[in-house]
Design a protein around this motif. Structure first.
Motif, PDB file in Angstrom:
ATOM      1  N   LEU A 180       0.808  -1.220   0.000  1.00 53.77           N
ATOM      2  CA  LEU A 180       0.000   0.000   0.000  1.00 53.77           C
ATOM      3  C   LEU A 180       0.840   1.268   0.000  1.00 53.77           C
ATOM      4  N   TYR A 181       2.138   1.145  -0.012  1.00 55.89           N
ATOM      5  CA  TYR A 181       3.059   2.279   0.015  1.00 55.89           C
ATOM      6  C   TYR A 181       3.140   2.873  -1.390  1.00 55.89           C
ATOM      7  N   PRO A 182       2.762   4.151  -1.554  1.00 53.89           N
ATOM      8  CA  PRO A 182       2.729   4.730  -2.894  1.00 53.89           C
ATOM      9  C   PRO A 182       4.091   4.791  -3.588  1.00 53.89           C
ATOM     10  N   TYR A 183       5.176   4.749  -2.815  1.00 54.85           N
ATOM     11  CA  TYR A 183       6.511   4.823  -3.400  1.00 54.85           C
ATOM     12  C   TYR A 183       7.159   3.447  -3.558  1.00 54.85           C
ATOM     13  N   LEU A 231       3.193   5.123  -8.437  1.00 52.27           N
ATOM     14  CA  LEU A 231       2.706   6.384  -7.872  1.00 52.27           C
ATOM     15  C   LEU A 231       1.466   6.862  -8.613  1.00 52.27           C
ATOM     16  N   ALA A 281      -0.816   5.061  -9.848  1.00 54.38           N
ATOM     17  CA  ALA A 281      -1.971   4.282  -9.395  1.00 54.38           C
ATOM     18  C   ALA A 281      -2.613   4.911  -8.158  1.00 54.38           C
ATOM     19  N   TRP A 282      -1.852   5.704  -7.411  1.00 58.01           N
ATOM     20  CA  TRP A 282      -2.335   6.315  -6.180  1.00 58.01           C
ATOM     21  C   TRP A 282      -2.695   7.792  -6.327  1.00 58.01           C
ATOM     22  N   ASN A 283      -2.187   8.430  -7.375  1.00 56.58           N
ATOM     23  CA  ASN A 283      -2.330   9.885  -7.500  1.00 56.58           C
ATOM     24  C   ASN A 283      -2.690  10.285  -8.928  1.00 56.58           C
ATOM     25  N   SER A 303       1.879  12.908  -9.901  1.00 60.65           N
ATOM     26  CA  SER A 303       2.839  11.809 -10.078  1.00 60.65           C
ATOM     27  C   SER A 303       4.030  12.244 -10.915  1.00 60.65           C
TER      28      SER A 303
END
Length: 188
Positions: free
Chosen positions: A91-94, A140, A142-144, A149
């Motif tokens: 789940l870590y965006p990086y 990244l 995928a999260w932002n 990004s």
């Protein structure tokens, strides 16, 4: 067919590379300078890619994989002496940057077996850093949103990556030339 190195030697090489990679993750070269906000990051990719150039694709890929496995099983190897246990890493965006270590290390380790020139060394290091950036950017994204990004996941990292690319190519080229000279002088 080339002879493979002994397993103990391989384990020692990977262990040293893991230690260097872990320590380099704690080094933030621009902290306390005017560049701190513009150039975030550590010396991880520099250490990984220089090690990959010397130890080859197989051991470099193993080093990167073991590094990730250590960090996701609770060993504090990541920046700030942290770990990202299991789902925390997923789940870590990086996380994409960390995952990009594996193909980048394998590519650089393979490519440096093919060359000894400085321009090619520079191109190989640039590609290695590009692989890490591309993997990081995709995860990244995928999260932002696209703009965030691109700005935070690529553009802000480019100055540091450029410096590390130049430094890595210089280190590998300089020591490769010195090692080649020592080897050829012993053969004479």
């Amino acid at each position: 067919m080339a002879a493979s190195s002994p397993p103990v030697k391989d384990a020692l090489v990977v262990g040293v590379a893991l230690a260097v990679l872990t320590i380099s993750a704690q080094v933030k070269p621009f902290v306390g300078t005017p560049f701190e906000a513009a150039v975030p990051g550590t010396l991880q990719t520099l250490a990984l890619l220089v090690a990959a150039a010397w130890i080859g694709a197989r051991l470099a890929a193993w080093t990167a994989l073991i590094y990730l496995l250590l960090g996701c099983t609770g060993v504090p190897v990541f920046s700030g002496w942290t770990a990202r246990i299991g789902l925390d890493l997923a789940l870590y965006p990086y996380a994409g940057y960390l995952l990009g270590f594996i193909p980048a290390a394998a590519f650089v380790g393979w490519a440096f077996r093919q060359t000894r020139s400085f321009p090619t060394s520079l191109a190989i290091m640039l590609c290695g850093h590009g692989i890490v950036l591309a993997c990081g950017f995709l995860v990244l994204l995928a999260w932002n949103q696209w703009e965030y990004s691109l700005e935070h996941g690529v553009l802000r990292l480019l100055p540091g990556m450029a410096v590390k690319t130049l430094l890595g190519a210089t280190i590998v080229y300089f020591f490769s030339i010195r090692l080649a000279r020592k080897t050829s002088s012993k053969a004479d």
